[in-house]
Write an enzyme that holds these catalytic residues in place. Structure first.
Site, PDB file in Angstrom:
ATOM      1  N   MET A 111      -1.280  -5.094  -8.598  1.00  0.00           N
ATOM      2  CA  MET A 111      -0.593  -3.811  -8.379  1.00  0.00           C
ATOM      3  C   MET A 111       0.713  -3.767  -9.165  1.00  0.00           C
ATOM      4  O   MET A 111       1.581  -2.920  -8.891  1.00  0.00           O
ATOM      5  CB  MET A 111      -0.350  -3.585  -6.888  1.00  0.00           C
ATOM      6  CG  MET A 111      -1.667  -3.511  -6.105  1.00  0.00           C
ATOM      7  SD  MET A 111      -1.555  -2.604  -4.567  1.00  0.00           S
ATOM      8  CE  MET A 111      -0.345  -3.562  -3.688  1.00  0.00           C
ATOM      9  N   GLY A 139       3.461 -15.698  -9.935  1.00  0.00           N
ATOM     10  CA  GLY A 139       2.209 -15.823  -9.173  1.00  0.00           C
ATOM     11  C   GLY A 139       1.077 -15.107  -9.886  1.00  0.00           C
ATOM     12  O   GLY A 139      -0.016 -15.664 -10.066  1.00  0.00           O
ATOM     13  N   HIS A 140       1.343 -13.876 -10.334  1.00  0.00           N
ATOM     14  CA  HIS A 140       0.332 -13.129 -11.085  1.00  0.00           C
ATOM     15  C   HIS A 140      -0.008 -13.856 -12.392  1.00  0.00           C
ATOM     16  O   HIS A 140      -1.165 -13.968 -12.768  1.00  0.00           O
ATOM     17  CB  HIS A 140       0.849 -11.730 -11.444  1.00  0.00           C
ATOM     18  CG  HIS A 140       1.129 -10.839 -10.266  1.00  0.00           C
ATOM     19  ND1 HIS A 140       2.399 -10.431  -9.931  1.00  0.00           N
ATOM     20  CD2 HIS A 140       0.316 -10.265  -9.348  1.00  0.00           C
ATOM     21  CE1 HIS A 140       2.346  -9.644  -8.869  1.00  0.00           C
ATOM     22  NE2 HIS A 140       1.105  -9.531  -8.487  1.00  0.00           N
ATOM     23  N   GLY A 193      -5.339 -14.552  -5.666  1.00  0.00           N
ATOM     24  CA  GLY A 193      -4.388 -15.515  -5.110  1.00  0.00           C
ATOM     25  C   GLY A 193      -4.660 -15.776  -3.629  1.00  0.00           C
ATOM     26  O   GLY A 193      -4.953 -14.838  -2.878  1.00  0.00           O
ATOM     27  N   GLN A 230      -7.802 -11.417   2.113  1.00  0.00           N
ATOM     28  CA  GLN A 230      -8.339 -10.596   1.022  1.00  0.00           C
ATOM     29  C   GLN A 230      -9.381 -11.377   0.217  1.00  0.00           C
ATOM     30  O   GLN A 230     -10.406 -10.819  -0.180  1.00  0.00           O
ATOM     31  CB  GLN A 230      -7.185 -10.155   0.119  1.00  0.00           C
ATOM     32  CG  GLN A 230      -7.608  -9.425  -1.139  1.00  0.00           C
ATOM     33  CD  GLN A 230      -6.415  -8.818  -1.860  1.00  0.00           C
ATOM     34  OE1 GLN A 230      -5.964  -7.753  -1.496  1.00  0.00           O
ATOM     35  NE2 GLN A 230      -5.921  -9.485  -2.882  1.00  0.00           N
ATOM     36  N   ARG A 281       6.999  -7.672  -3.376  1.00  0.00           N
ATOM     37  CA  ARG A 281       7.858  -7.079  -2.343  1.00  0.00           C
ATOM     38  C   ARG A 281       9.186  -7.834  -2.195  1.00  0.00           C
ATOM     39  O   ARG A 281      10.141  -7.264  -1.653  1.00  0.00           O
ATOM     40  CB  ARG A 281       7.133  -7.060  -0.994  1.00  0.00           C
ATOM     41  CG  ARG A 281       6.035  -6.012  -0.911  1.00  0.00           C
ATOM     42  CD  ARG A 281       5.517  -5.852   0.503  1.00  0.00           C
ATOM     43  NE  ARG A 281       4.637  -4.694   0.631  1.00  0.00           N
ATOM     44  CZ  ARG A 281       3.329  -4.689   0.401  1.00  0.00           C
ATOM     45  NH1 ARG A 281       2.734  -5.814   0.039  1.00  0.00           N
ATOM     46  NH2 ARG A 281       2.622  -3.594   0.522  1.00  0.00           N
TER      47      ARG A 281
HETATM   48  P1  AMP Z   1      -0.771  -7.844  -5.835  1.00  0.00           P
HETATM   49  O1  AMP Z   1      -0.183  -7.343  -7.103  1.00  0.00           O
HETATM   50  O2  AMP Z   1       0.209  -8.158  -4.785  1.00  0.00           O
HETATM   51  O3  AMP Z   1      -1.930  -6.986  -5.351  1.00  0.00           O
HETATM   52  O4  AMP Z   1      -1.426  -9.240  -6.196  1.00  0.00           O
HETATM   53  C1  AMP Z   1      -2.386  -9.353  -7.236  1.00  0.00           C
HETATM   54  C2  AMP Z   1      -3.002 -10.715  -7.164  1.00  0.00           C
HETATM   55  O5  AMP Z   1      -1.992 -11.696  -7.332  1.00  0.00           O
HETATM   56  C3  AMP Z   1      -3.668 -10.992  -5.804  1.00  0.00           C
HETATM   57  O6  AMP Z   1      -4.868 -11.726  -6.029  1.00  0.00           O
HETATM   58  C4  AMP Z   1      -2.639 -11.829  -5.107  1.00  0.00           C
HETATM   59  O7  AMP Z   1      -3.186 -12.697  -4.147  1.00  0.00           O
HETATM   60  C5  AMP Z   1      -2.061 -12.613  -6.275  1.00  0.00           C
HETATM   61  N1  AMP Z   1      -0.742 -13.142  -5.927  1.00  0.00           N
HETATM   62  C6  AMP Z   1       0.322 -12.436  -5.449  1.00  0.00           C
HETATM   63  N2  AMP Z   1       1.345 -13.265  -5.173  1.00  0.00           N
HETATM   64  C7  AMP Z   1       0.920 -14.521  -5.462  1.00  0.00           C
HETATM   65  C8  AMP Z   1       1.490 -15.815  -5.363  1.00  0.00           C
HETATM   66  N3  AMP Z   1       2.736 -16.002  -4.902  1.00  0.00           N
HETATM   67  N4  AMP Z   1       0.757 -16.879  -5.748  1.00  0.00           N
HETATM   68  C9  AMP Z   1      -0.509 -16.703  -6.204  1.00  0.00           C
HETATM   69  N5  AMP Z   1      -1.121 -15.513  -6.307  1.00  0.00           N
HETATM   70  C10 AMP Z   1      -0.426 -14.433  -5.940  1.00  0.00           C
END
Ligand code: AMP
Length: 280
Positions: A30, A36-37, A147, A153, A187
């Site tokens: 998103m 992390g991404h 992640g 999820q 966030r």
């Molecule tokens: P989001 O943008 O929050 O929807 O996350 C996109 C992807 O990045 C999802 O698969 C999340 O689980 C992963 N993700 C977000 N934060 C982390 C993190 N700290 N470590 C690993 N993966 C992450």
């Protein structure tokens, strides 16, 4: 790196890749990207020959309108980070492109979407399944990287892929954390300095639970964690649970060999943060 805003554009490029025998890895996000991404993108680059990232703040997975409005958006910075990290294709559709008509599909994942975030964020996982199923239909990846920070999820997406018989391998990737242990999240940038400081207690309390797991009944340990959370006035627990790592059913007694994971959703100020940790 090619940036595509429409389904037709991204389809054209990916068809060419497929004809050339490329193995396509996909990282749905998103946006408001962090390390992390990027760790998911790196995992994709290791396992696949071409990597696609999507950036789409999916309205159907937000049960709280304020949360959707305040969700951070920074597409230019995101694209610069992805290019730097060696992403091949970015898919950045508009809401109209993804939802030309309202998506009325209702998914049913049995108990899995009725507990934890499924119970506390009504409709959230239905929205996740709507957008991920559409993205998989568009990108048709060989492997998709998710992640483990969003532990529930990952289980939901695996189940959806099974139910819809989709030919994609779901690859779960480890949680990346800040130096003080806080799980990286888009966030986190919405937190004030005081809320950010308070949030660092979340991983500390989970670590404590991991260390003390097995030394007292699960219910007692959970109460101890809640007490610790409530000591910090900026934190407010949404839930803390000890669950079977496969079914996410909450446990009171642990069966021999059963893998247990502690999951928490905790507000720091107005911002809802989630985290999880295997405890045995
Ligand atoms: P989001 O943008 O929050 O929807 O996350 C996109 C992807 O990045 C999802 O698969 C999340 O689980 C992963 N993700 C977000 N934060 C982390 C993190 N700290 N470590 C690993 N993966 C992450």
């Amino acid at each position: 790196m090619t940036i595509c805003g429409t389904i037709l554009e991204v389809d054209r490029i990916l068809n060419r890749y497929r004809q050339q025998g490329e193995v396509i890895g996909f990282v749905p996000t998103m946006g408001a990207l962090h390390e992390g991404h990027l760790s998911l993108l790196r995992a994709s680059k290791k396992a696949c020959t071409k990597s696609v990232c999507s950036i789409f703040v999916n309205p159907t997975q937000f049960n709280d309108k304020k949360d959707l409005e305040r969700y951070p958006r920074m597409p230019e910075k995101d694209c610069a980070m992805l290019e730097q990290a060696g992403c091949d294709v970015v898919f950045m559709p508009s809401v109209e492109e993804m939802y030309p008509a309202p998506d009325e599909r209702q998914f049913d994942f049995g108990r899995l979407d009725k507990v934890l975030d499924g119970a506390h964020r009504p409709g959230h996982f239905n929205g996740v399944a709507q957008v991920v199923s559409k993205l998989f239909a568009i990108i048709k990846p060989d492997k998709a990287f998710f992640g483990l920070k969003d532990y529930q999820q990952v289980l939901i997406v695996k189940k959806m892929v099974e139910q819809l018989a989709m030919p994609v391998e779901i690859v779960p990737c480890p949680i990346l954390r800040e130096p003080d242990g806080l799980a990286m999240s888009s966030r986190n940038m919405l937190l004030t300095a005081a809320e950010r400081k308070a949030a660092s207690l979340i991983p500390q309390i989970m670590q404590m639970a991991r260390q003390q797991f097995g030394t007292m009944p699960v219910a007692e340990l959970k109460n101890k964690m809640l007490e610790e959370v409530r000591k910090e006035p900026l934190l407010k627990p949404d839930y803390i649970a000890f669950c079977d790592a496969e079914t996410l059913e909450s446990v009171s007694e642990v069966r021999p060999g059963q893998k247990i994971i502690c999951l928490a959703a905790i507000f720091s100020g107005k911002i809802r943060l989630i985290d999880n940790m295997p405890v045995n």
